[in-house]
Enzyme design. Structure first.
Site, PDB file in Angstrom:
ATOM      1  N   LYS A   1      -2.561  -0.301  -4.024  1.00  0.00           N
ATOM      2  CA  LYS A   1      -2.610  -0.233  -3.144  1.00  0.00           C
ATOM      3  C   LYS A   1      -1.002   0.518  -2.172  1.00  0.00           C
ATOM      4  O   LYS A   1      -0.991   0.282  -1.874  1.00  0.00           O
ATOM      5  CB  LYS A   1      -2.959  -1.213  -2.710  1.00  0.00           C
ATOM      6  CG  LYS A   1      -2.890  -1.349  -0.612  1.00  0.00           C
ATOM      7  CD  LYS A   1      -3.862  -0.063  -0.424  1.00  0.00           C
ATOM      8  CE  LYS A   1      -3.917   0.155   1.581  1.00  0.00           C
ATOM      9  NZ  LYS A   1      -3.017   0.850   1.881  1.00  0.00           N
TER      10      LYS A   1
ATOM     11  N   GLU B   1       8.313  -9.100  -0.368  1.00  0.00           N
ATOM     12  CA  GLU B   1       9.772  -7.913   0.379  1.00  0.00           C
ATOM     13  C   GLU B   1      10.126  -7.928   1.994  1.00  0.00           C
ATOM     14  O   GLU B   1       9.217  -6.881   1.931  1.00  0.00           O
ATOM     15  CB  GLU B   1      10.434  -7.534  -0.972  1.00  0.00           C
ATOM     16  CG  GLU B   1      11.974  -7.523  -0.754  1.00  0.00           C
ATOM     17  CD  GLU B   1      12.156  -5.789   0.769  1.00  0.00           C
ATOM     18  OE1 GLU B   1      12.452  -6.057   1.435  1.00  0.00           O
ATOM     19  OE2 GLU B   1      11.829  -4.220   0.232  1.00  0.00           O
TER      20      GLU B   1
ATOM     21  N   CYS C   1      15.527  -1.464   4.652  1.00  0.00           N
ATOM     22  CA  CYS C   1      15.149  -2.503   4.571  1.00  0.00           C
ATOM     23  C   CYS C   1      17.139  -2.530   4.526  1.00  0.00           C
ATOM     24  O   CYS C   1      17.171  -3.833   4.916  1.00  0.00           O
ATOM     25  CB  CYS C   1      14.771  -3.275   3.851  1.00  0.00           C
ATOM     26  SG  CYS C   1      14.405  -2.767   2.567  1.00  0.00           S
TER      27      CYS C   1
ATOM     28  N   GLU D   1      14.179  -6.840  13.669  1.00  0.00           N
ATOM     29  CA  GLU D   1      14.314  -5.857  12.446  1.00  0.00           C
ATOM     30  C   GLU D   1      13.990  -4.512  13.817  1.00  0.00           C
ATOM     31  O   GLU D   1      12.497  -4.095  13.578  1.00  0.00           O
ATOM     32  CB  GLU D   1      13.774  -5.614  11.138  1.00  0.00           C
ATOM     33  CG  GLU D   1      13.712  -4.849   9.915  1.00  0.00           C
ATOM     34  CD  GLU D   1      12.744  -4.478   8.545  1.00  0.00           C
ATOM     35  OE1 GLU D   1      13.844  -3.868   7.484  1.00  0.00           O
ATOM     36  OE2 GLU D   1      12.053  -5.174   8.880  1.00  0.00           O
TER      37      GLU D   1
END
Length: 488
Positions: free
Chosen positions: A184, A259, A292, A388
């Protein structure tokens, strides 16, 4: 649902399938969603929008496909993965162009690095499974052998940033281990996954070994992870989404890796090569900060703050914002208007809180570009330090000594990566050991052995990917114990 040859649409001169791939056939959906390019927000394609029925069909196909794929010998699976890698390399230009149009990644970088890395991911795991030897030892009159068994259908959910490379990074170990997969991709950048799906057919994967389901995460993604027939789930994305997936995985006792991004410290000591550190710090704006692993918190020794900042500005001023198809461009647009607004929201709230915007801090009118931005926060508790942002926004803080540098580096809930810049080997080892992160670079960035473990601490993730760590996750581990009776 309608099964047939599938619908295709032209994307920059490349014919791209825009349906699901389920059980080896292209499957349409009555509803569709659109994908647009970050360059001018122009329409690219209308993609099949999966629902509960799509998810059910995909898992059923993966269950059937698992029987065929897991029956392949290790050598046969490795050969299929190498064939897929060959096909990826042959379609390098098409994949790079489609991903550049769909997500905004720099075209030259896609061609030279990321598509090649996608092929390498499959080759790496093909080699790992053929080189693997079961662990064997004798104890208490028993011969013990640890074996890997394919676990079953795996749901692989991948993010919108660098989608092709990150998809291959997750798919390669799942397939190498003998699992069938339901992939997906993110709805903001779904097109390169469709090209990958097409290549699995050309590579001769049995029907159902690889299945592609397009759609919205809250819809078809939620149905996939809740299906009790699924035996592994791996996800890259936000902590908020991971919490929902984790609850679904727990309900069915399904192993789950995630993650979930980072807030990496970029620690510069006074003895560092300041120009090299400043240059690399400016390059944390790469891919508009949609990385990231980026070191977004610049932590600089107080005595070199001014000199470092002068050098940083010099390198940041040289960055070129433009069309990612232009080789002269360094910084491409952000991926989506919603994301641009999210990034700008962080900056505006920082201004309101009294943080100092040293440079940048504004979207560029008429585009999805955002100015490379540096903020000096009034407090380590500032939102721009602790959350973040995933955009071209860095923060700058100073430290008085090594202890304070370590304390600041470890002061967020994240722990994916860190960078340390110093000329001292002993300091590198000492600080590197003290920083809580799944990956620590010293005097470099984004250089990594693919067989090394990769993952985060804290809310940066669960589990480890890379090398045998990923193969073990995608396997059920068996210990075979045989009585060592030499009289029979």
């Amino acid at each position: 649902m309608k099964i047939g040859m599938g619908t295709r649409q032209d994307v920059g001169g490349v014919s791209v399938p825009v349906d699901h791939l389920i059980g080896g056939s292209w499957v349409s959906s009555p509803q569709r969603f659109e994908t647009r390019s970050p360059m001018g927000w122009e329409h690219l394609a209308d993609i099949a929008r999966g629902d509960d029925a799509t998810a059910d069909a995909a898992v059923a196909a993966a269950v059937e496909g698992f029987e065929a794929w897991s029956a392949f010998s290790v050598g046969e699976r490795a050969d299929a993965l190498h064939r897929l890698a060959d096909l990826i390399e042959a379609r390098n230009d098409d994949i790079a162009l489609v991903e550049t149009l769909d997500m905004g990644f720099l075209y030259e970088s896609m061609k030279q690095r990321l598509v090649a890395r996608g092929a390498l991911n499959f080759r790496t795991y093909a080699d790992l499974i053929t080189e693997h030897e079961n662990s064997t030892w004798d104890a208490k009159s028993m011969r013990n052998q640890v074996q890997r068994m394919p676990a079953g259908p795996a749901v692989v959910i991948t993010p919108w940033n660098a989608p092709f490379m990150l998809s291959t990074w997750k798919l390669a170990p799942a397939l190498a281990a003998g699992n069938s997969v339901i992939h997906k991709p993110a709805e903001w950048s779904p097109l390169s996954a469709a090209l990958l799906a097409e290549l699995t057919l050309e590579a001769g994967f049995p029907p159902g070994a690889y299945n592609l389901v397009q759609g919205i995460g809250e819809e078809v993604g939620a149905a996939l992870v809740a299906d009790p027939r699924v035996r592994r789930i791996t996800f890259t994305g936000s902590p908020e989404t991971a919490r929902h997936i984790g609850r679904a995985a727990a309900a069915n006792i399904v192993p789950f890796t995630a993650e979930l991004g980072g807030k990496g410290p970029f620690v510069v000591f006074a003895d560092a090569d300041l120009d090299a550190a400043a240059h690399r710090a400016a390059w944390q704006f790469d891919d508009s900060g949609q990385v990231c692993l980026a070191g977004t918190r610049l932590l600089v020794a107080a005595e070199i703050r001014d000199e470092f900042l002068e050098r940083f500005h010099h390198h940041a001023d040289a960055l070129v914002l433009g069309d990612p198809r232009d080789p002269a461009t360094d910084i491409a647009p952000l991926a989506h208007p919603d994301h641009r607004d999210r990034v700008h929201g962080f900056v505006e709230r920082a201004r309101e809180a009294g943080d100092i915007v040293v440079r940048g801090g504004q979207p560029i009118d008429g585009s999805l570009h955002y100015q490379p931005t540096l903020i000096e926060p009034v407090s380590n508790d500032s939102e721009v330090v602790q959350r973040e942002i995933f955009g071209p926004v860095l923060t700058l803080q100073t430290f008085a000594d090594e202890a304070e540098a370590i304390a600041l580096a470890n002061s967020t809930d994240y722990g994916l990566s860190a960078q340390i810049w110093t000329a001292s080997q002993s300091r590198a080892e000492r600080v590197g050991a003290a920083v809580r992160a799944g990956l620590v670079w010293v005097n470099t960035f984004l250089v990594r052995d693919l067989t090394a473990p990769f993952g985060g601490c804290g809310i940066s993730g669960i589990g480890r990917e890379g090398g045998d760590y990923a193969l073990d996750f995608h396997s059920d581990i068996k210990t075979l114990m045989i009585l060592d009776d030499t009289t029979k």
